[in-house]
Design an enzyme around this catalytic site. Sequence first.
Site, PDB file in Angstrom:
ATOM      1  N   LYS A   1       1.389   3.912  -3.055  1.00 42.11           N
ATOM      2  CA  LYS A   1       1.151   5.419  -2.885  1.00 42.11           C
ATOM      3  C   LYS A   1       2.232   6.248  -3.101  1.00 42.11           C
ATOM      4  CE  LYS A   1      -3.384   5.680  -0.990  1.00 42.11           C
ATOM      5  NZ  LYS A   1      -4.296   6.543  -1.734  1.00 42.11           N
TER       6      LYS A   1
ATOM      7  N   TYR B   1       0.875  -1.191  -0.058  1.00 47.96           N
ATOM      8  CA  TYR B   1      -0.102  -0.037  -0.044  1.00 47.96           C
ATOM      9  C   TYR B   1       0.901   1.174  -0.068  1.00 47.96           C
ATOM     10  CZ  TYR B   1      -3.200   3.518   2.026  1.00 47.96           C
ATOM     11  OH  TYR B   1      -4.033   4.469   2.194  1.00 47.96           O
TER      12      TYR B   1
END
Lengths: 320, 320
Positions: B150, B146
């Site tokens: 990002k 994640y």
Amino acid sequence: MRVLIIGGGGFLGQKIARSLAASGTLRGEPITAMDLADLAAPPPMDAPFEVACHAVDISDATAVSALFSSRPDVIFHLAAIVSGQAEAEFDLGMNVNLFGSIHVFEAARALGTNPVVVFTSSCAVYGGEIPEKIEDYTQLNPQTSYGAQKAAAELLITDYSRKGFLDGRAPRLPTVTIRPGKANAAASSFMSSIFREPLQGEEAVCPVDPDYALWYASPRVTVANLIRCAEIPAASFGENRGFALPGRVGTIGEMIEAMRKVAGDEPVSRIRWEKDQRILDIVTGWRPHINPVKARALGLAADASFEDNVRYFLEDDIRR
Amino acid sequence: MRVLIIGGGGFLGQKIARSLAASGTLRGEPITAMDLADLAAPPPMDAPFEVACHAVDISDATAVSALFSSRPDVIFHLAAIVSGQAEAEFDLGMNVNLFGSIHVFEAARALGTNPVVVFTSSCAVYGGEIPEKIEDYTQLNPQTSYGAQKAAAELLITDYSRKGFLDGRAPRLPTVTIRPGKANAAASSFMSSIFREPLQGEEAVCPVDPDYALWYASPRVTVANLIRCAEIPAASFGENRGFALPGRVGTIGEMIEAMRKVAGDEPVSRIRWEKDQRILDIVTGWRPHINPVKARALGLAADASFEDNVRYFLEDDIRR
């Protein structure tokens, strides 16, 4: 031990291939076969093992997948659209430098063997509002599309490594000089051509002032470092597979004086000084003051002096 | 002024939409229409302007392109596969968090109007071998997929902004607590549920020790910050569009004591302590000590105390 070199037609890919052909081993094992891939198939190469040459566009995922049918144990991924061209042709840069790299990482993952992938990142990942002296923990803040694409691919190769999909190593190359061959669309191209061309009796244009400072390494040291990057145990890299390679800081003026020491006044007189704003816009965003603590601890090396770089060029690369 | 909120069905997207419906303006202009998009179409919303709701999977480039037919002036891109799910379902995380974000950036670029894009990055981009105290120039060294996705998207939105394709802003959200709604697959989900559920008479499980420290912000302050991020002039962001939002550091134990001050002993007694290694593996890689100098200079704010966060939850979000 099967080796695949993507970007195997470029000067670094060719030098890595010749070095491996000479040693015949990698990671302590005999090399049994090598694949060289590039946009145009690299020329055949003499080696004590089978060498196959392939024309592959890494922006084509299917072609990359087919290339991996040889099931390589170690992959050198050097293919890239260079800084100047990636700035001028944004979509091409994205398709090769980011998506093409992801295709390579996915093909390596699909092998299911956690292969070693050495991916050449670049010190172009540094830039913008960061401290003058760059440490291993300094933000990657690229101010070019090339640097942004390399930095994004670094983040992914670290994550793919953490997940056990591949065993990545993403050394950030200093400016490699004196590189052989022809000038290219890299904004850094002049950092070789102002030495390479004069040493071979030709004129060259320097688009920056003599006090422009760069972070550089010779092709000879860079090739040794890249091969060593493939050999270092995975655990040594810690929690990030991207790291700056060792290099030297020098100004263009200092490097020219080093060339004068080795080769006399005549080559120096062949440099023409002519500012180029397009190149300045890119290269003034790069950072020369890098402290590569991690890479030094990994046993990676810098050159001893730019005089050496000039000598290496004369020994290894000058047209005969 | 047309606004598009991608992830408009989530709690932040809904709160931004309601805040904009209440103010009726953004960037000093009256809002004439708002599109809310999410994987499932968000529910209709009362507003002094037209609101259209869309079901869109951002991993589908064609669907994203169609969504942009409304030609928005400001886009809030909040859609993401959360940390725990992106860790468990790697390809899904890549397809939404990285490629989906690129589809949004490409659709914004295709408008040719340099639209404002507010992209919610996350403090999950920090981790691994970096100094304990995080500055604006500290490396993004995520230790989750994640966070990696990002961070890669941040690099791209900065580059797209530099190229003039869009006007990006990529604030890194602290852990947003106390968030309303249900527990989700975010590894940080407990950081809200251990307050939210007890404040509503239900039990909750805390999977970490009381001395676990986090960097947090309330939904109320986060929504105000995200709207402000859309309003700040582009030139104020300098050479990087990614930056940590202000927040507060607190341990779980301190935050529970704050809840006790506001709501008494009864909610605290409903917390059950039960270690969860899968969650610990993710959240112990996150970093609580962040010094958001740039964001403060941009006028972005933190909460005054976790007592406030508890009060905001009771005022804004508790089931009535």
